[in-house]
Structures are given as C-alpha cells and as structure tokens.
Design a protein around this motif. Structure first.
Motif, PDB file in Angstrom:
ATOM      1  N   GLN A 127      33.474   7.961  62.773  1.00 28.50           N
ATOM      2  CA  GLN A 127      32.990   9.328  62.878  1.00 28.50           C
ATOM      3  C   GLN A 127      34.116  10.341  63.008  1.00 28.50           C
ATOM      4  O   GLN A 127      34.149  11.316  62.275  1.00 28.50           O
ATOM      5  CB  GLN A 127      32.056   9.467  64.085  1.00 28.50           C
ATOM      6  N   LEU A 128      35.023  10.113  63.968  1.00 33.29           N
ATOM      7  CA  LEU A 128      36.022  11.126  64.282  1.00 33.29           C
ATOM      8  C   LEU A 128      37.243  10.473  64.890  1.00 33.29           C
ATOM      9  O   LEU A 128      37.126   9.552  65.696  1.00 33.29           O
ATOM     10  CB  LEU A 128      35.434  12.130  65.297  1.00 33.29           C
ATOM     11  N   SER A 129      38.405  10.966  64.514  1.00 30.64           N
ATOM     12  CA  SER A 129      39.661  10.599  65.166  1.00 30.64           C
ATOM     13  C   SER A 129      40.431  11.892  65.386  1.00 30.64           C
ATOM     14  O   SER A 129      40.621  12.664  64.448  1.00 30.64           O
ATOM     15  CB  SER A 129      40.493   9.652  64.298  1.00 30.64           C
ATOM     16  N   THR A 130      40.866  12.130  66.603  1.00 29.42           N
ATOM     17  CA  THR A 130      41.582  13.364  66.888  1.00 29.42           C
ATOM     18  C   THR A 130      42.682  13.106  67.914  1.00 29.42           C
ATOM     19  O   THR A 130      42.524  12.289  68.822  1.00 29.42           O
ATOM     20  CB  THR A 130      40.624  14.472  67.388  1.00 29.42           C
ATOM     21  N   SER A 131      43.794  13.803  67.743  1.00 26.97           N
ATOM     22  CA  SER A 131      44.918  13.741  68.680  1.00 26.97           C
ATOM     23  C   SER A 131      45.368  15.171  68.952  1.00 26.97           C
ATOM     24  O   SER A 131      45.523  15.961  68.016  1.00 26.97           O
ATOM     25  CB  SER A 131      46.091  12.953  68.086  1.00 26.97           C
ATOM     26  N   THR A 132      45.575  15.490  70.211  1.00 28.36           N
ATOM     27  CA  THR A 132      46.034  16.824  70.585  1.00 28.36           C
ATOM     28  C   THR A 132      47.208  16.690  71.538  1.00 28.36           C
ATOM     29  O   THR A 132      47.146  15.936  72.510  1.00 28.36           O
ATOM     30  CB  THR A 132      44.908  17.620  71.286  1.00 28.36           C
ATOM     31  N   LEU A 133      48.278  17.426  71.269  1.00 27.69           N
ATOM     32  CA  LEU A 133      49.466  17.398  72.100  1.00 27.69           C
ATOM     33  C   LEU A 133      49.903  18.831  72.376  1.00 27.69           C
ATOM     34  O   LEU A 133      50.079  19.618  71.448  1.00 27.69           O
ATOM     35  CB  LEU A 133      50.599  16.637  71.403  1.00 27.69           C
ATOM     36  N   ASN A 134      50.038  19.178  73.638  1.00 25.12           N
ATOM     37  CA  ASN A 134      50.574  20.476  74.044  1.00 25.12           C
ATOM     38  C   ASN A 134      51.840  20.226  74.844  1.00 25.12           C
ATOM     39  O   ASN A 134      51.826  19.455  75.805  1.00 25.12           O
ATOM     40  CB  ASN A 134      49.570  21.249  74.917  1.00 25.12           C
ATOM     41  N   VAL A 135      52.928  20.868  74.435  1.00 28.15           N
ATOM     42  CA  VAL A 135      54.210  20.707  75.113  1.00 28.15           C
ATOM     43  C   VAL A 135      54.678  22.071  75.587  1.00 28.15           C
ATOM     44  O   VAL A 135      54.674  23.037  74.821  1.00 28.15           O
ATOM     45  CB  VAL A 135      55.266  20.093  74.162  1.00 28.15           C
ATOM     46  N   TYR A 136      55.059  22.138  76.841  1.00 21.87           N
ATOM     47  CA  TYR A 136      55.617  23.357  77.410  1.00 21.87           C
ATOM     48  C   TYR A 136      57.005  23.020  77.912  1.00 21.87           C
ATOM     49  O   TYR A 136      57.177  22.094  78.695  1.00 21.87           O
ATOM     50  CB  TYR A 136      54.737  23.865  78.554  1.00 21.87           C
TER      51      TYR A 136
END
Length: 144
Positions: A127-136
């Motif tokens: 159905q769905l594959s998602t990756s999220t990366l936030n770098v500060y």
C-alpha cells in the motif's frame, strides 16, 4: 562553518532521493525534498536541483548553500535562491517490493555545535512506503 579572520563561511549540501515501484503495475509516486537556511547570513546563495522521472517513480533533490557572515553590518543582506527541475525518462534503481529505508550521515563542525535528527519510516504491505528525515544543525561562535 569555517572562520577566516573576521569572516565566517558556510558550505553545506544535502541530498534526498526517493524511488517507488508497484509489483502489480499500479500507480506509483516518489517525492524528495531538501531545504536549508543559514540564519543571519550577510550573503546567502542557495541552489536546488530536482530530478524527476516521467512516470513519477523517482525523484532526487539536492540543495547546496554557500553563505558568508561579514564583519560589517549590511543594511540589506544579499540572498540568492535558484531551483532547477530536470525531467528524465528512466528511473534509476527503483526498489522491488514494499520497502521503506532511511540512511543518513549528519556532521556539524564549529564551536558550540548541535545536530538533531528526527526520523520516521513506515511500510504498509502493498500500500505505502514512506521515509521522513528532519535534520537540524547549528553552530555558534559565541555562548549559547
């Protein structure tokens, strides 16, 4: 960040790549985003290049920044930002099956540095594959 006498210089680059495939030939969509900002820069130059496949199964985004903080106060800091989009016919290396991965390497150099990473990876079967990366990342020559 490097200090050259009274001038502080920042050279930074970030790349994000996404690819998608459908085992049954259904519709796919991959999206990649990069963005960066250098606070209080007297001169800020940013270039983003986005490469997308015709069938939307691949997208890559790269943002490169060069910034200077000068020993003089500029009334109006110089800020130049450019985005270029490229369309390609073939998607390089699309994954097979239902897969969500995340791979990152974060380095921040300078006095009083901070690197903070927030990451999410989700895969729902077929159905769905998602990756999220936030770098500060931040660095400061003075006290916090």
């Amino acid at each position: 960040m490097t200090v050259h006498g009274p001038v502080t210089k920042v050279d930074a680059s970030v790349t994000s790549t996404a690819s998608a495939s459908s085992p049954d030939g259904g519709s796919v969509y991959a999206s990649a985003y990069t963005g960066m900002n250098v606070a209080n820069a007297d001169i800020y130059i940013s270039k983003t290049t986005i490469t997308t496949s015709d069938d939307l199964s691949f997208e890559s985004s790269t943002t490169t920044v060069k910034a200077l903080n000068l020993p003089v106060n500029l009334t109006n800091p110089v800020r130049v930002e450019k985005t270029t989009s490229i369309q390609v016919s073939d998607a390089p290396g699309a994954p097979e099956g239902n897969l969500a991965t995340l791979d990152f390497d974060v380095d921040v150099y300078g006095e009083n540095t901070l690197a903070d990473v927030s990451a999410d990876v989700l895969s729902l079967e077929d159905q769905l594959s998602t990756s999220t990366l936030n770098v500060y990342g931040t660095t400061s020559g003075g006290d916090w």
